[in-house]
Scaffold this motif. Structure first.
Motif, PDB file in Angstrom:
ATOM      1  N   ILE A   3       0.866  -1.190   0.000  1.00  0.00           N
ATOM      2  CA  ILE A   3       0.000   0.000   0.000  1.00  0.00           C
ATOM      3  C   ILE A   3       0.894   1.229   0.000  1.00  0.00           C
ATOM      4  CG2 ILE A   3      -1.806   1.287   1.218  1.00  0.00           C
ATOM      5  CD1 ILE A   3      -2.712  -1.339   2.518  1.00  0.00           C
ATOM      6  N   ASP A   4       0.739   2.071  -1.013  1.00  0.00           N
ATOM      7  CA  ASP A   4       1.450   3.349  -1.052  1.00  0.00           C
ATOM      8  C   ASP A   4       0.493   4.450  -0.623  1.00  0.00           C
ATOM      9  OD1 ASP A   4       2.794   1.722  -3.521  1.00  0.00           O
ATOM     10  OD2 ASP A   4       4.219   3.146  -2.621  1.00  0.00           O
ATOM     11  N   ILE A   5       0.982   5.391   0.174  1.00  0.00           N
ATOM     12  CA  ILE A   5       0.171   6.559   0.527  1.00  0.00           C
ATOM     13  C   ILE A   5       0.899   7.799   0.012  1.00  0.00           C
ATOM     14  CG2 ILE A   5      -0.967   7.845   2.381  1.00  0.00           C
ATOM     15  CD1 ILE A   5      -1.011   5.307   4.071  1.00  0.00           C
ATOM     16  N   VAL A  16       1.004   6.413  12.376  1.00  0.00           N
ATOM     17  CA  VAL A  16      -0.237   5.676  12.670  1.00  0.00           C
ATOM     18  C   VAL A  16      -0.102   4.219  12.216  1.00  0.00           C
ATOM     19  CG1 VAL A  16      -2.713   5.542  12.170  1.00  0.00           C
ATOM     20  CG2 VAL A  16      -1.644   7.771  12.547  1.00  0.00           C
ATOM     21  N   MET A  17       0.508   4.026  11.061  1.00  0.00           N
ATOM     22  CA  MET A  17       0.631   2.673  10.495  1.00  0.00           C
ATOM     23  C   MET A  17       1.788   1.869  11.117  1.00  0.00           C
ATOM     24  SD  MET A  17      -1.639   2.018   7.945  1.00  0.00           S
ATOM     25  CE  MET A  17      -2.961   2.555   8.960  1.00  0.00           C
ATOM     26  N   ALA A  25       2.040  -6.294  11.533  1.00  0.00           N
ATOM     27  CA  ALA A  25       1.895  -6.898  10.193  1.00  0.00           C
ATOM     28  C   ALA A  25       2.983  -6.376   9.255  1.00  0.00           C
ATOM     29  CB  ALA A  25       0.509  -6.587   9.633  1.00  0.00           C
ATOM     30  N   ARG A  26       3.332  -5.096   9.405  1.00  0.00           N
ATOM     31  CA  ARG A  26       4.407  -4.517   8.578  1.00  0.00           C
ATOM     32  C   ARG A  26       5.739  -5.161   8.930  1.00  0.00           C
ATOM     33  NH1 ARG A  26       4.126   1.968   8.770  1.00  0.00           N
ATOM     34  NH2 ARG A  26       5.466   1.945   6.923  1.00  0.00           N
ATOM     35  N   LYS A  27       6.000  -5.254  10.249  1.00  0.00           N
ATOM     36  CA  LYS A  27       7.294  -5.810  10.709  1.00  0.00           C
ATOM     37  C   LYS A  27       7.476  -7.242  10.237  1.00  0.00           C
ATOM     38  CE  LYS A  27       8.674  -3.085  14.694  1.00  0.00           C
ATOM     39  NZ  LYS A  27       7.650  -2.730  15.709  1.00  0.00           N
ATOM     40  N   SER A  28       6.377  -8.008  10.236  1.00  0.00           N
ATOM     41  CA  SER A  28       6.503  -9.418   9.857  1.00  0.00           C
ATOM     42  C   SER A  28       6.372  -9.614   8.347  1.00  0.00           C
ATOM     43  CB  SER A  28       5.464 -10.253  10.596  1.00  0.00           C
ATOM     44  OG  SER A  28       4.175  -9.854  10.172  1.00  0.00           O
ATOM     45  N   GLU A  32       3.387  -4.304   3.042  1.00  0.00           N
ATOM     46  CA  GLU A  32       4.393  -3.245   2.915  1.00  0.00           C
ATOM     47  C   GLU A  32       3.626  -1.937   2.757  1.00  0.00           C
ATOM     48  OE1 GLU A  32       8.149  -2.120  -0.038  1.00  0.00           O
ATOM     49  OE2 GLU A  32       6.857  -3.811  -0.504  1.00  0.00           O
ATOM     50  N   ILE A  33       3.929  -0.973   3.607  1.00  0.00           N
ATOM     51  CA  ILE A  33       3.254   0.330   3.506  1.00  0.00           C
ATOM     52  C   ILE A  33       4.318   1.397   3.292  1.00  0.00           C
ATOM     53  CG2 ILE A  33       1.745   2.016   4.645  1.00  0.00           C
ATOM     54  CD1 ILE A  33       0.490  -0.314   6.203  1.00  0.00           C
TER      55      ILE A  33
END
Ligand code: ADE
Length: 239
Positions: A3-5, A16-17, A25-28, A32-33
């Motif tokens: 997900i790109d912001i 926030v993310m 979830a990002r760390k594991s 990918e944000i």
């Protein structure tokens, strides 16, 4: 999923993310944000990304070029064009059904507007979909983008501890969720409904279904009308 912001406030989005379930979830590596600053693509020495509206009117409009160049920087010529969602109060209202559909894509890009909006021509050229999070207006698209990203991330496999748990959740099957209780069994003289303490799984399932139907009927009659009630549901509502 990635997900790109695209935003003028990448730190706000990234912070926030980085918390709680989405942060884990990002760390594991389940998602990918990437937050990208539109201002880095201003292309002028004052880093200006907005200008006055043609035809007059209040406020400033975000110019097309910084947004266009920011989007183009996110993928190469030989990559497929990622699905671009512009967060806007003029968009179609987000639903859980759309969240589930979006969670199945490999990649989405969320564009956050600011000021009084963005130049319509860049919307025509790169935006695939405009999404609103409700009929009210916020100061920018960041909070709506974060809401959408959060809702999508939690639907990804392995992000919630138990993949089954969203099946009973509000909105998953067009119903609102039944009430929940935890210990103590008596609190402020209020007791937990007896069925939930019975250990009878069939009766508990019936109780939950009945409560969901009742709450949906009371609070969201327009949602209730769309439910295809079966014989058992009718019996539950009568009893
Ligand atoms: N930007 C400002 N208000 C918004 C809303 N309600 N939904 C999506 N984006 C917005």
């Amino acid at each position: 999923m990635r997900i790109d912001i695209m935003t003028l406030f990448p730190e706000m989005c990234d912070t926030v993310m980085s918390e709680s379930i989405i942060g884990r979830a990002r760390k594991s590596g389940k998602v990918e944000i990437v937050c990208t600053n539109i201002r880095d693509f201003a292309g002028n020495k004052h880093n200006k990304v907005d200008d006055m509206p043609y035809g007059g009117g209040m406020g400033m409009i975000m110019a097309a070029d910084p947004i266009y160049n920011c989007y183009k920087s996110l993928f190469s010529e030989n990559e497929p064009k990622p699905h671009l969602i512009y967060m806007s109060p003029k968009g179609k209202t987000l639903t859980q059904q759309r969240v589930v559909e979006l969670s199945k894509l490999d990649r989405i890009v969320l564009l956050c507007g600011h000021y009084e909006g963005i130049d319509e021509r860049v919307i025509e050229e790169i935006v695939d979909e405009e999404v609103s999070i409700g009929d009210y207006v916020l100061t920018g698209g960041e909070l709506p983008a974060l809401c959408l990203a959060d809702a999508v991330c939690r639907m990804l496999p392995g992000v919630l501890s138990d993949d089954l748990c969203f099946e009973e959740e509000s909105h998953f099957a067009g119903l609102l969720e039944h009430p929940q209780y935890t210990r103590p069994a008596v609190w402020h003289e209020k007791t937990v409904p007896e069925t939930l303490l019975s250990g009878n799984h069939a009766e508990i399932a019936k109780w939950k279904r009945k409560q969901s139907l009742i709450i949906t009927k009371q609070r969201r009659p327009e949602m209730f009308e769309k439910i295809k009630l079966d014989k058992n549901d009718i019996k539950l509502l009568d009893g």
